[in-house]
Design a protein around this motif. Structure first.
Motif, PDB file in Angstrom:
ATOM      1  N   ASP A  43       0.811  -1.211   0.000  1.00 31.59           N
ATOM      2  CA  ASP A  43       0.000   0.000   0.000  1.00 31.59           C
ATOM      3  C   ASP A  43       0.848   1.265   0.000  1.00 31.59           C
ATOM      4  N   VAL A  47      -4.101   4.298   1.672  1.00 33.27           N
ATOM      5  CA  VAL A  47      -4.949   3.259   2.246  1.00 33.27           C
ATOM      6  C   VAL A  47      -5.662   3.761   3.498  1.00 33.27           C
ATOM      7  N   ASP A 109      -0.387  -3.920   9.011  1.00 33.27           N
ATOM      8  CA  ASP A 109       0.418  -4.833   8.212  1.00 33.27           C
ATOM      9  C   ASP A 109       1.907  -4.555   8.456  1.00 33.27           C
ATOM     10  N   GLN A 198      -7.458  -5.855  -8.058  1.00 34.55           N
ATOM     11  CA  GLN A 198      -8.669  -5.866  -7.254  1.00 34.55           C
ATOM     12  C   GLN A 198      -8.905  -7.247  -6.646  1.00 34.55           C
ATOM     13  N   LEU A 201      -6.168  -7.766  -3.788  1.00 37.09           N
ATOM     14  CA  LEU A 201      -6.345  -6.966  -2.586  1.00 37.09           C
ATOM     15  C   LEU A 201      -7.768  -7.017  -2.043  1.00 37.09           C
ATOM     16  N   ALA A 206      -5.884   0.202  -4.621  1.00 32.92           N
ATOM     17  CA  ALA A 206      -4.457   0.235  -4.943  1.00 32.92           C
ATOM     18  C   ALA A 206      -4.053   1.571  -5.559  1.00 32.92           C
ATOM     19  N   VAL A 210       1.319   0.722  -7.489  1.00 32.87           N
ATOM     20  CA  VAL A 210       1.277  -0.551  -6.773  1.00 32.87           C
ATOM     21  C   VAL A 210       2.241  -1.581  -7.357  1.00 32.87           C
ATOM     22  N   TRP A 277      -7.931  -5.523   5.114  1.00 32.78           N
ATOM     23  CA  TRP A 277      -7.917  -4.066   4.980  1.00 32.78           C
ATOM     24  C   TRP A 277      -9.134  -3.465   5.701  1.00 32.78           C
TER      25      TRP A 277
END
Length: 303
Positions: A43, A47, A109, A198, A201, A206, A210, A277
């Protein structure tokens, strides 16, 4: 990314750092509690924008691209991704934007992995002593805590040993990322398509960078999971720690945090029915937890 930043009235600055420069977003009113947000892999600071949008009237938010991600510089060597260097970057951000006040740290993370290092050093490193008022961690254990849990679990009875084996199965990519060249090729292929991003994640959040960020970020795994070592400091902290556990995280099982009270006597835990997320899927809930925790642990009057 820049358009999103402007939408929240933020100011973006490039700050000189050991690896070149760090891209930092600052948003919110001066005089309010200062909260530093640290993102994970693969990320960028973006984010955190859905969560920050719900906090800007309450706290001053600092969110930066970690080295090698977004618009921050990448180190030239693998060693530059060691957590000790990442802590240096955090110190740079705190010293630049909040020189006279302690901050509240929020991380996710790999951002949590590196921020744990700072929290555990806060009692011994003069650069960090008195600079962190609270820590909210999501989906990222300290390297030392994780290693201790795995070692003790493999020697324990079957229920805990089974949990450790489940986690190791979820962490297969730690070994996969050590293979030369192949992960880079796989990342470039997967992240060359918005549809693949997509699916990977589970979201369309993104950043445009990325692909490069994912390849650069492999250095995190290669610099910190190889060779001898382990922390040369205490694994204990007396700082207030808030643990937010997404119970549907495909990378980390909730049981992996069960030993944390051993190291963090001032621990508050919240389990949330969400995926990895959670700060994007449940921004209202995460923002509320952050705000409540920040205001429950104000900075010392001496800060």
């Amino acid at each position: 990314m820049a358009a999103l930043d402007r939408h929240f009235g933020g100011v973006r600055r490039l700050v000189a750092s050991e690896s070149g420069h760090l891209n930092v977003l600052e948003v919110g009113e001066s005089g309010t509690p200062v909260v530093v947000f640290v993102h994970g892999y693969p990320d960028t600071h973006a984010v955190w924008l859905p969560t920050i949008a719900r906090l800007v009237d309450d706290v001053r938010c600092l969110a930066y691209d970690v080295r090698g991600a977004g618009e921050s510089s990448a180190p030239r060597t693998r060693d530059g991704y060691r957590v000790s260097h990442l802590v240096d970057d955090l110190v740079t951000v705190i010293d630049t934007f909040s020189p006279g006040r302690a901050v509240h740290l929020v991380a996710h993370d790999w951002g949590s992995v590196q921020s744990w290092e700072a929290v555990l050093l806060a009692g011994s490193d003069p650069r960090l002593r008195g600079r962190i008022s609270s820590y909210t961690t999501i989906s990222g254990p300290a390297l030392g805590h994780f290693a201790s849990w795995v070692r003790s679990g493999l020697k324990a009875g079957w229920p805990k040993r089974r949990a450790v084996l489940r986690q190791l199965a979820h962490s297969w990519y730690l070994l996969g990322f050590q293979v030369p060249r192949v992960p880079e090729l796989a990342m470039r292929w997967m992240l060359n398509s918005p549809e693949r991003v997509q699916r990977l994640l589970g979201s369309d959040h993104a950043a445009p960078t990325v692909g490069t960020d994912a390849v650069n970020g492999l250095g995190l795994y290669r610099a910190n999971f190889r060779g001898p070592g382990g922390p040369r400091h205490s694994l204990r902290t007396d700082l207030p720690v808030q643990l937010i556990v997404p119970t549907q995280d495909p990378f980390l099982i909730p049981a992996g945090y069960d030993d944390l009270p051993r190291w963090c006597p001032n621990l508050t835990r919240h389990d949330v029915a969400a995926g990895h997320w959670v700060q994007r899927s449940h921004p209202e809930q995460v923002a509320r937890l952050i705000s409540d925790f920040v205001h429950a642990h104000p900075a010392d009057s001496s800060d």
